[in-house]
Design a protein around this motif. Structure first.
Motif, PDB file in Angstrom:
ATOM      1  N   TRP B   4       0.837  -1.203   0.000  1.00 35.49           N
ATOM      2  CA  TRP B   4       0.000   0.000   0.000  1.00 35.49           C
ATOM      3  C   TRP B   4       0.871   1.252   0.000  1.00 35.49           C
ATOM      4  N   ASP B  29      -5.893   3.166  -1.668  1.00 36.02           N
ATOM      5  CA  ASP B  29      -6.146   4.271  -2.588  1.00 36.02           C
ATOM      6  C   ASP B  29      -6.595   5.490  -1.780  1.00 36.02           C
ATOM      7  N   GLU B  31      -9.411   7.046  -1.496  1.00 33.35           N
ATOM      8  CA  GLU B  31     -10.680   6.939  -0.773  1.00 33.35           C
ATOM      9  C   GLU B  31     -10.476   6.239   0.575  1.00 33.35           C
ATOM     10  N   MET B  32      -9.685   5.155   0.526  1.00 28.43           N
ATOM     11  CA  MET B  32      -9.404   4.448   1.782  1.00 28.43           C
ATOM     12  C   MET B  32      -8.540   5.307   2.702  1.00 28.43           C
TER      13      MET B  32
END
Lengths: 252, 93
Positions: B4, B29, B31-32
């Motif tokens: 990540w 990403d 959004e996360m």
């Protein structure tokens, strides 16, 4: 006017569900797959314990028998617990935890929305506060359903397995107990048929986006609301209630 | 999850204030990253708005050039508006 024992039982169903799911989520504390999700799940646990407290406090006042919120939470036996069976299902792995949360959130997001306009103003107030939390929980759990389902081959397999295994615990949510029927008649609780329809709509759309299959089996477990639990609850209570049982009246 | 990317997190604590850098975290990403930032950095009501940016998109000044970049400003105190008499009514200058 609804009978007080219906209201009391109704509070217990949802207070117990909140407390038990909170206990389960808190088992992840220090064991999350990554630090950020460890904190996300413990935040969920804290929201649920806050909600359980509000509901137990109200239940305690309704009962008016001198039992405090702590006594309701820590000094009842397994048969007196009315939580949904889904809440007591073990964490198993991250996919099970996310799926269990998603199935519950998809119910609570609509139940709380309806209850926030309930004729019972105290319940409406609690629901209104909890709704904002559940809207976030639902976002968290549905996002993860989609990420895992539409992720790698392994994550897809794991979350599909969790959906298949937990499915039999979802029917019970919409089988109204006596207290729920009473509250529906009195217009304090919404119709569980409607709630079931919107739950299925939410589940259909998230599972489709997650490329997951909805289980076809129709056989469903039941019993949580009437105190007939799976073998898992006893162990959970033994751990959760240990301090109060060993040192009655223990305080921080 | 080891792969990540790293995100830098900026939080605005109140309307009208600027977003401030509060730290960084890993997410799959953007959004996360926002959701993770909400859970990690705003649990005590620290914010009303979150910005995230992937760390690799930040271009930083080179520490070895610090002397050339910043020292020439040190002896130019006339750039500070400290030579004006301000009226008492003027606050927050």
């Amino acid at each position: 006017m609804i009978p007080k024992d219906h209201l009391f039982d109704f509070m217990l169903i949802h207070a117990d569900t909140s407390l038990i799911i909170s206990q389960r989520l808190s088992e992840w504390c220090g064991h999350g797959p990554v630090l950020e999700q460890d904190m996300a799940m413990t935040n969920l646990a804290l929201d649920h314990i806050g909600r359980a407290r509000l509901l137990y406090q109200y239940a305690s006042e309704l009962e008016n028998a001198g039992r405090s919120e702590d006594e309701l939470a820590f000094l009842r036996d397994e048969l007196d617990y009315k939580n949904l069976l889904l809440a007591e299902y073990p964490n198993t792995d991250f996919a099970f935890t996310v799926t269990r949360q998603f199935f519950l959130d998809a119910f609570y997001i609509d139940l709380l929305d309806k209850l926030s306009g309930s004729a019972d103003s105290r319940l409406a107030h609690i629901a209104n506060k909890s709704l904002k939390e559940t809207q976030y929980h639902y976002k968290w759990s549905s996002d993860w359903m989609i990420r895992l389902g539409d992720g790698t081959e392994i994550s897809h397999e794991k979350v599909q397995n969790a959906v298949d295994r937990l499915w039999e615990y979802t029917g019970e949510i919409f089988q109204p107990a006596e207290c729920e029927l009473g509250m529906m008649e009195a217009g304090v609780a919404p119709s569980y048929e409607e709630l079931s329809d919107s739950w299925h709509q939410r589940v259909n759309s998230v599972l489709a986006e997650a490329t997951l299959k909805k289980p076809q089996s129709t056989w469903q477990q039941k019993g949580g609301k009437t105190g007939h639990h799976t073998e898992h609850l006893g162990y959970l209570l033994a751990e959760m209630q240990y301090m109060q049982r060993a040192y009655p009246g223990l305080d921080w | 999850m080891k792969n990540w990317p790293l995100f830098e997190i900026f939080i605005r604590s109140k309307n009208g204030l600027d977003h401030r850098h509060v730290g960084s975290l890993h997410a799959a990403d953007a959004e996360m990253a926002i959701e993770n930032a909400r859970d990690v950095y705003t649990r005590r009501m620290e914010g009303v708005s979150i910005w995230v940016v992937e760390s690799k998109n930040i271009t930083a000044s080179d520490p070895s050039e610090a002397e050339a970049l910043f020292e020439p400003a040190m002896d130019k105190i006339y750039r500070h508006p400290t030579f004006y008499d301000l009226p008492d009514e003027l606050k927050h200058m």
